[in-house]
Scaffold this motif. Structure first.
Motif, PDB file in Angstrom:
ATOM      1  N   PHE A 186      62.959  39.618  12.306  1.00  0.00           N
ATOM      2  CA  PHE A 186      63.484  38.856  13.562  1.00  0.00           C
ATOM      3  C   PHE A 186      62.452  39.422  14.803  1.00  0.00           C
ATOM      4  CE2 PHE A 186      67.060  41.215  11.273  1.00  0.00           C
ATOM      5  CZ  PHE A 186      67.677  39.633  10.989  1.00  0.00           C
ATOM      6  N   SER A 187      61.192  39.506  14.470  1.00  0.00           N
ATOM      7  CA  SER A 187      60.111  38.861  15.464  1.00  0.00           C
ATOM      8  C   SER A 187      59.211  38.069  15.003  1.00  0.00           C
ATOM      9  CB  SER A 187      59.370  40.743  15.687  1.00  0.00           C
ATOM     10  OG  SER A 187      57.892  40.413  15.657  1.00  0.00           O
ATOM     11  N   ASP A 188      58.485  37.764  16.223  1.00  0.00           N
ATOM     12  CA  ASP A 188      57.962  36.747  16.038  1.00  0.00           C
ATOM     13  C   ASP A 188      55.678  37.013  15.611  1.00  0.00           C
ATOM     14  OD1 ASP A 188      59.186  33.942  15.869  1.00  0.00           O
ATOM     15  OD2 ASP A 188      59.313  33.797  18.096  1.00  0.00           O
ATOM     16  N   GLU A 189      56.141  38.287  15.942  1.00  0.00           N
ATOM     17  CA  GLU A 189      55.050  38.873  16.009  1.00  0.00           C
ATOM     18  C   GLU A 189      54.456  39.289  14.858  1.00  0.00           C
ATOM     19  OE1 GLU A 189      52.691  42.860  17.704  1.00  0.00           O
ATOM     20  OE2 GLU A 189      54.619  41.884  18.660  1.00  0.00           O
ATOM     21  N   ASN A 190      55.830  39.258  14.139  1.00  0.00           N
ATOM     22  CA  ASN A 190      55.810  40.055  12.639  1.00  0.00           C
ATOM     23  C   ASN A 190      55.667  38.581  11.791  1.00  0.00           C
ATOM     24  OD1 ASN A 190      54.392  42.532  13.449  1.00  0.00           O
ATOM     25  ND2 ASN A 190      56.408  42.697  14.090  1.00  0.00           N
ATOM     26  N   ARG A 191      55.764  37.850  12.156  1.00  0.00           N
ATOM     27  CA  ARG A 191      56.627  36.601  10.907  1.00  0.00           C
ATOM     28  C   ARG A 191      55.627  36.635  10.030  1.00  0.00           C
ATOM     29  NH1 ARG A 191      59.378  31.190  12.717  1.00  0.00           N
ATOM     30  NH2 ARG A 191      60.401  32.824  14.126  1.00  0.00           N
ATOM     31  N   HIS A 192      53.866  36.509  10.451  1.00  0.00           N
ATOM     32  CA  HIS A 192      52.714  35.951   9.557  1.00  0.00           C
ATOM     33  C   HIS A 192      53.190  37.582   8.406  1.00  0.00           C
ATOM     34  CE1 HIS A 192      51.100  39.045  12.387  1.00  0.00           C
ATOM     35  NE2 HIS A 192      49.851  39.162  11.535  1.00  0.00           N
ATOM     36  N   LEU A 193      53.476  38.372   8.625  1.00  0.00           N
ATOM     37  CA  LEU A 193      53.528  39.223   7.739  1.00  0.00           C
ATOM     38  C   LEU A 193      54.245  39.462   6.055  1.00  0.00           C
ATOM     39  CD1 LEU A 193      52.501  42.442   9.513  1.00  0.00           C
ATOM     40  CD2 LEU A 193      50.809  41.291   9.084  1.00  0.00           C
ATOM     41  N   LEU A 194      54.911  38.557   6.358  1.00  0.00           N
ATOM     42  CA  LEU A 194      56.025  38.531   5.776  1.00  0.00           C
ATOM     43  C   LEU A 194      55.883  37.267   4.614  1.00  0.00           C
ATOM     44  CD1 LEU A 194      59.044  38.437   8.493  1.00  0.00           C
ATOM     45  CD2 LEU A 194      58.151  40.179   7.617  1.00  0.00           C
ATOM     46  N   PHE A 195      56.772  38.175   3.544  1.00  0.00           N
ATOM     47  CA  PHE A 195      57.280  37.386   2.368  1.00  0.00           C
ATOM     48  C   PHE A 195      57.959  37.398   1.763  1.00  0.00           C
ATOM     49  CE2 PHE A 195      55.263  41.194   0.942  1.00  0.00           C
ATOM     50  CZ  PHE A 195      55.792  41.523  -0.122  1.00  0.00           C
ATOM     51  N   GLU A 196      58.862  36.377   1.149  1.00  0.00           N
ATOM     52  CA  GLU A 196      60.197  36.588   0.940  1.00  0.00           C
ATOM     53  C   GLU A 196      61.145  37.667   0.316  1.00  0.00           C
ATOM     54  OE1 GLU A 196      63.459  34.125  -1.948  1.00  0.00           O
ATOM     55  OE2 GLU A 196      61.862  32.690  -0.204  1.00  0.00           O
ATOM     56  N   ARG A 197      60.501  37.992  -0.885  1.00  0.00           N
ATOM     57  CA  ARG A 197      61.035  39.053  -1.256  1.00  0.00           C
ATOM     58  C   ARG A 197      60.994  40.888  -0.424  1.00  0.00           C
ATOM     59  NH1 ARG A 197      61.959  41.914  -6.529  1.00  0.00           N
ATOM     60  NH2 ARG A 197      63.640  43.108  -6.271  1.00  0.00           N
ATOM     61  N   PHE A 198      60.637  40.897   0.536  1.00  0.00           N
ATOM     62  CA  PHE A 198      60.555  41.714   1.419  1.00  0.00           C
ATOM     63  C   PHE A 198      61.462  41.064   2.120  1.00  0.00           C
ATOM     64  CE2 PHE A 198      58.784  44.273   5.477  1.00  0.00           C
ATOM     65  CZ  PHE A 198      58.689  45.265   4.480  1.00  0.00           C
ATOM     66  N   GLN A 199      61.450  40.066   2.949  1.00  0.00           N
ATOM     67  CA  GLN A 199      62.591  40.145   3.947  1.00  0.00           C
ATOM     68  C   GLN A 199      63.950  40.206   3.189  1.00  0.00           C
ATOM     69  OE1 GLN A 199      60.653  35.784   3.836  1.00  0.00           O
ATOM     70  NE2 GLN A 199      61.429  35.602   6.587  1.00  0.00           N
ATOM     71  N   VAL A 200      63.995  39.955   2.362  1.00  0.00           N
ATOM     72  CA  VAL A 200      65.049  40.206   1.478  1.00  0.00           C
ATOM     73  C   VAL A 200      65.566  42.115   1.406  1.00  0.00           C
ATOM     74  CG1 VAL A 200      66.265  40.397  -0.969  1.00  0.00           C
ATOM     75  CG2 VAL A 200      65.421  38.111   0.516  1.00  0.00           C
ATOM     76  N   GLN A 201      64.401  42.965   1.352  1.00  0.00           N
ATOM     77  CA  GLN A 201      65.002  44.130   0.609  1.00  0.00           C
ATOM     78  C   GLN A 201      65.310  44.165   2.432  1.00  0.00           C
ATOM     79  OE1 GLN A 201      65.020  44.420  -2.808  1.00  0.00           O
ATOM     80  NE2 GLN A 201      63.742  46.275  -2.348  1.00  0.00           N
ATOM     81  N   CYS A 202      64.480  44.140   3.671  1.00  0.00           N
ATOM     82  CA  CYS A 202      64.451  44.721   4.797  1.00  0.00           C
ATOM     83  C   CYS A 202      66.640  43.905   4.727  1.00  0.00           C
ATOM     84  CB  CYS A 202      63.608  43.954   6.462  1.00  0.00           C
ATOM     85  SG  CYS A 202      61.777  44.464   5.571  1.00  0.00           S
ATOM     86  N   MET A 203      66.482  43.319   4.904  1.00  0.00           N
ATOM     87  CA  MET A 203      67.753  42.738   5.403  1.00  0.00           C
ATOM     88  C   MET A 203      68.711  43.535   4.340  1.00  0.00           C
ATOM     89  SD  MET A 203      68.123  38.923   5.494  1.00  0.00           S
ATOM     90  CE  MET A 203      66.129  37.579   6.502  1.00  0.00           C
ATOM     91  N   ASN A 204      68.808  44.116   3.070  1.00  0.00           N
ATOM     92  CA  ASN A 204      69.706  44.592   3.007  1.00  0.00           C
ATOM     93  C   ASN A 204      69.705  45.899   2.861  1.00  0.00           C
ATOM     94  OD1 ASN A 204      70.179  42.702   0.942  1.00  0.00           O
ATOM     95  ND2 ASN A 204      68.833  42.796  -0.535  1.00  0.00           N
TER      96      ASN A 204
END
Length: 973
Positions: free
Chosen positions: A303-321
């Protein structure tokens, strides 16, 4: 086989790798024949470990070696490998770790793991020490192969669930966890050094070894550690994961998109999050110290614009879970009574979550979830255009664990439920902001509105008290549905979905006609296909509503059914056809007979769909389900479907056809409903019964339905059916009794009783071979009451309708049991009388009373000797079935001849009517018990004379006689 046969096996393996089927097939057959030969697997192992032999041949050897271990390693297996050969195989497997071909090395590691699951540590104590020594070797290939093997061994040992096995794995963890943790740290340092030196080859090697070590640690943390909170090394592992995870993300971003290391770094980052999620789920209390760190890490990434460039979909899913798991964890919620002291651990956990989720953070998360993650992306829109049916495909089950959109939606609902006071005003404010935006030129505006409407639909139950949905629907949403601009289809689709979400929550029944009127244009052929499919699902939800009224829907039935039928023809994917058929089937079920005028098109189309779906068994299941509801709706008119319907039933219930595994259950249900609504027996229906013996033999879940089918055939086909299949009915029903439990036996006996009802004279003769069992079960005092009741009923019907046959059977059984008929009948009546209290149903008790009364006119000595007991039962039954009307005792089980007491039901099938008519012919319902007793006693007096009869009456208890006088009047009483 011996070692000298190695060249022969090698030659056959070489032929088995040929592309020529005429060479390959015989070679494979030969290898399969050798599988059971002693020494064969040792020869395969020798070939595998000879690196000079071609890779294809060694790969083939590995496959046969692995299959052989699966089949023949256990001592209890047929043709099991000998202990001596197994000892040699184990020794060779860990003698060297220098396999140069990665796929073969992986298969060998998996194989060692399989053997370890059975043999380690008792029969293979040297395995783990040997692996640890090999890992310490300086050779990198040796290290990698040994560590890969340790990972697979560790994985299989962790999967064992017996208490002793778990204890052994915990001991293994205690012994090597620290070693593997240090190993992981060492490989991580080497990875960083290689990264600083910009050496991608060294980076890849170190990263691969690091992943293997971390996989070992993951299994040992979850399955080998009982209290990780008390283990310094376990806590260190978690702390190091938080320290290192961001560096992998940052390093990944610096690499080009096509760099091979990017995927490896992604896997490493995912593995880190898996360990965190596993630890939180398995040891929530030990994880309390990491709640804040987890929430900070995940929210700062997601949920941060600063770190959005670091993300990929599967990692986002893991964080949300991980966020969702922490928020939902019941162990982190304080629940104490008024007089209880709060648990300090729970207080600490709740403090950590509440301390993090301040109002400002919750507000921002809510806004970002909706505006950042809910909107359809460019890929979604392209999929909508290129594959509309793929776009609407339902992501169900546990897709939230792997897919970003369902994961986002489940996190939204979880956070909404936990933070209602903050989420509700934020969401309502967002609705007010976007609902009037209808600029069809600005796609971003439309996508934001679509996202907010999605959120309102997801949170429908949570917003029950805060949204006046009726008012919103009539004043605003209807207008949204009427905007036909091509780009506005995004909103039309979302709005009709939204209405579907709210139907069962808060939509007045008075608005249902308005909803139907709104849905119909969205189903029309000129509408976008995605919108049409969404509208069909919304219509199903409306029809499924608790407050649905058929009469309200009838004005729209013709149009909706026609439009759905057209949609069914316009879609092409199997899953979509299933979905639309479900909707149509559901409508047919809800409106019942009202569907008759509109069923012709569907009846003509379903045969075509059936032919086209030969490779799609699940679609055929839906077709069967639709046919069931169609037959129920058409009732007697379902005969028009017979040219298609009966072959479908025959195919679905044919156990020689492989698809029966999928189709049997629905096919049997369709068969049953077809018979229920059949006006008469036809040759095709009669021929269909040839499938029943095999179906009944394998019936488990549908046994009851199969027996109901047999009963339906008996009542419908009568003489025509019994002449063709009577012997089959007798053999296949009595043949399965010994394999059934109490309920199943009772169901079979009810079917036999139906035969006795329809054919009181011929029926018992069909089941003559089973009648000794009937006697045995009545005489057996341990027989379950339910089963005893049914056997008594069968015997009663024989006595009432066919007494001469009863005594001939009695004589035959007595002879085979080496006793006299009178002795057998005496024991039978005595046991019958003793267990009379177990007959709980009035109809069953009356059957016994009728049978005992029928026996009065026999000349059997046993009957007269037991007459005091049977007369006592007869008086009991008179009390059970009679009620006083005026100065008469009336048998309330008798049906009136004028049918005035018949209860008609609009959903009655023809079979129901046939069963009512059969009941009218049943002695239980057409014979007045007091009058029958009176008649039988008069006949008894006439046959035996007044003197003998008076002697008989004198033997009966005086109180029983006095009670008998209250029901019947005779000159001798």
């Amino acid at each position: 086989m011996n070692e000298g046969d190695c060249n022969i096996v090698l030659e056959v393996l070489t032929r088995a790798t040929s592309q020529d089927a005429s060479i390959l097939k015989p070679a494979e057959q030969q290898l399969k024949q050798w599988e059971t030969q002693p020494g064969f697997h040792s020869i395969l192992q020798t070939i595998i470990q000879n690196h000079n032999i071609g890779v294809n041949v060694r790969w083939m050897a590995v496959l046969f070696f692995k299959n052989g271990i699966d089949r023949y390693w256990r001592r209890t297996a047929t043709n099991a490998i000998s202990d001596t050969e197994k000892e040699g195989i184990r020794a060779k497997l860990i003698a060297r770790f220098d396999e140069p071909v990665a796929p073969i090395a992986t298969q060998l590691s998996v194989l060692i793991g399989k053997i370890a699951r059975l043999d380690c540590p008792k029969l293979w104590p040297e395995l783990v020490p040997t692996l640890l020594d090999a890992i310490k070797q300086p050779d990198l290939l040796y290290q990698q192969r040994a560590l890969l093997t340790l990972q697979h061994v560790n994985k299989t040992l962790a999967s064992r669930r017996l208490a002793t096995d778990r204890k052994l794995f915990q001991e293994l963890t205690t012994n090597i966890f620290g070693f593997v943790l240090n190993l992981w740290n060492t490989y991580h340092e080497k990875f960083l050094q290689a990264a600083n030196a910009e050496d991608p080859t060294a980076m890849a090697t170190a990263l691969e070894l690091s992943v293997l070590a971390l996989k070992v640690l993951r299994k040992q943390l979850v399955f080998g550690t009982t209290e990780p909170g008390k283990s310094q090394e376990a806590m260190m592992l978690i702390q190091l994961i938080f320290q290192r995870i961001r560096s992998f993300l940052e390093m990944r971003v610096r690499l080009p998109a096509n760099h091979t290391l990017r995927e490896k770094l992604e896997k490493m980052a995912i593995l880190h999050t898996k360990i965190l999620i596993d630890c939180q789920e398995s040891f929530p209390l030990a994880y309390i110290d990491f709640i804040s760190s987890s929430l900070e890490l995940c929210t700062s990434c997601v949920f941060s614009d600063e770190n959005r460039h670091l993300l990929f979909e599967r990692f986002q899913v893991q964080c949300m879970n991980l966020i969702k798991a922490i928020v939902r964890c019941e162990k982190y919620k304080e629940r104490t009574g008024p007089d209880e002291e709060p648990d300090p651990v729970t207080v600490k956990a709740e403090g950590a979550t509440k301390g993090f989720f301040t109002e400002s953070i919750v507000t921002e998360i809510c806004q970002r979830l909706i505006m950042q993650y809910f909107p359809l992306g460019q890929e979604d829109l392209e999929l909508w255009e290129s594959d509309p049916e793929g776009f609407v495909a339902d992501e169900s089950g546990e897709s939230w664990k792997f897919s970003l959109r369902p994961c986002t939606e489940t996190l939204f609902i979880t956070l909404f439920h936990a933070n209602k006071p903050v989420f509700i005003p934020v969401l309502i404010q967002m609705v007010q902001k976007v609902q009037d935006a209808c600029d069809t030129e600005d796609m971003q505006v439309l996508l934001q509105k679509e996202a907010v409407y999605n959120a309102i639909g997801q949170a429908a139950f949570e917003l029950f008290d805060d949204v006046d949905f009726d008012q919103w629907f009539t004043s605003h949403l209807l207008k949204e549905l009427q905007n036909k601009h091509p780009r506005y289809k995004v909103i039309r689709r979302r709005v009709i979905w939204l209405v579907g979400q709210w139907i069962g929550v808060k939509l007045s029944p008075s608005l249902h006609p308005t909803l139907y009127e709104a849905v119909l244009p969205l189903l029309s052929q000129d509408e976008d296909l995605v919108v049409r499919i969404s509208a069909a699902q919304a219509l199903k939800t409306a029809v499924d509503d608790f407050e649905f009224k058929t009469e309200t829907f009838l004005p729209y039935l013709d149009s909706s059914f026609s439009l759905l039928f057209q949609l069914l023809q316009d879609v092409s994917e199997c899953d979509t056809k299933m979905s639309i058929l479900h909707v149509m089937s559901f409508i047919i079920e809800r409106v019942g007979p009202e569907i008759r005028p509109f069923s012709n098109n569907l009846a003509q189309y379903l045969p075509l769909l059936w032919e086209d779906s030969a490779e799609h068994n699940m679609l055929r299941c839906v077709i069967l389900s639709t046919l069931i509801h169609l037959v129920q709706g058409l009732g007697p008119h379902s005969t028009t479907l017979y040219p298609f319907l009966l072959p479908v039933i025959k195919f679905s219930t044919d156990t020689s056809k492989p698809p029966h595994v999928y189709l049997m259950e629905d096919g049997v249900d369709l068969w049953y409903d077809t018979l229920q609504n059949a006006p008469s027996m036809t040759p095709e229906l009669l021929q269909l019964f040839s499938n029943m013996p095999e179906v009944l033999e394998m019936a488990t879940e549908n046994l009851k339905t199969c027996l109901q089918i047999i009963s339906s055939y008996v009542v419908l086909g009568k003489e025509q059916f019994m002449q063709s299949h009577g012997q089959t009915v007798a053999s296949c029903t009595t043949g399965i009794v010994s394999e059934l439990r109490t309920e199943g036996i009772a169901a079979v006996l009810k079917t036999i009783e139906t035969v006795f009802k329809v054919f009181p004279m011929e029926g018992p003769r069909l089941f003559e071979s089973y009648l000794p069992t009937v006697f045995e079960e009545i005489l057996n005092k341990d027989t379950y009451p339910m089963v005893m009741t049914m056997h008594v009923s069968l015997l009663s019907r024989i006595i009432i309708k066919n007494q001469d046959y009863f005594f001939s059977i009695l004589d035959g059984i007595a002879k085979s049991w080496n006793t006299t008929p009178d002795e057998l009948l005496t024991n039978l009546i005595q046991t019958w009388v003793d267990r009379m209290d177990q007959l709980a149903i009035a109809e069953r008790r009356k059957l016994t009373g009728l049978a005992f009364a029928a026996l009065m006119t026999s000349s059997s000595r046993a009957v007269f000797e037991r007459l005091p007991d049977t007369m006592y039962i007869i008086v009991e039954v008179l009390h059970d079935v009679c009620r006083e009307e005026g100065d008469q005792q009336i048998d309330f089980l008798v049906m009136s001849e004028d049918h005035s007491d018949e209860v008609q039901d609009e959903y009655d099938t023809l079979h129901d009517k046939r069963m009512r008519e059969l009941s009218r012919q049943d002695p239980v319902h057409n014979t007045s018990f007091p009058e029958y007793v009176k008649f039988q006693m008069s006949q008894c007096e006439r046959l035996h004379g007044p003197t003998v009869f008076q002697q008989i009456m004198d033997s009966i208890d005086e109180e029983v006689v006095q009670q008998l006088k209250g029901f019947i009047s005779l000159s001798f009483l």
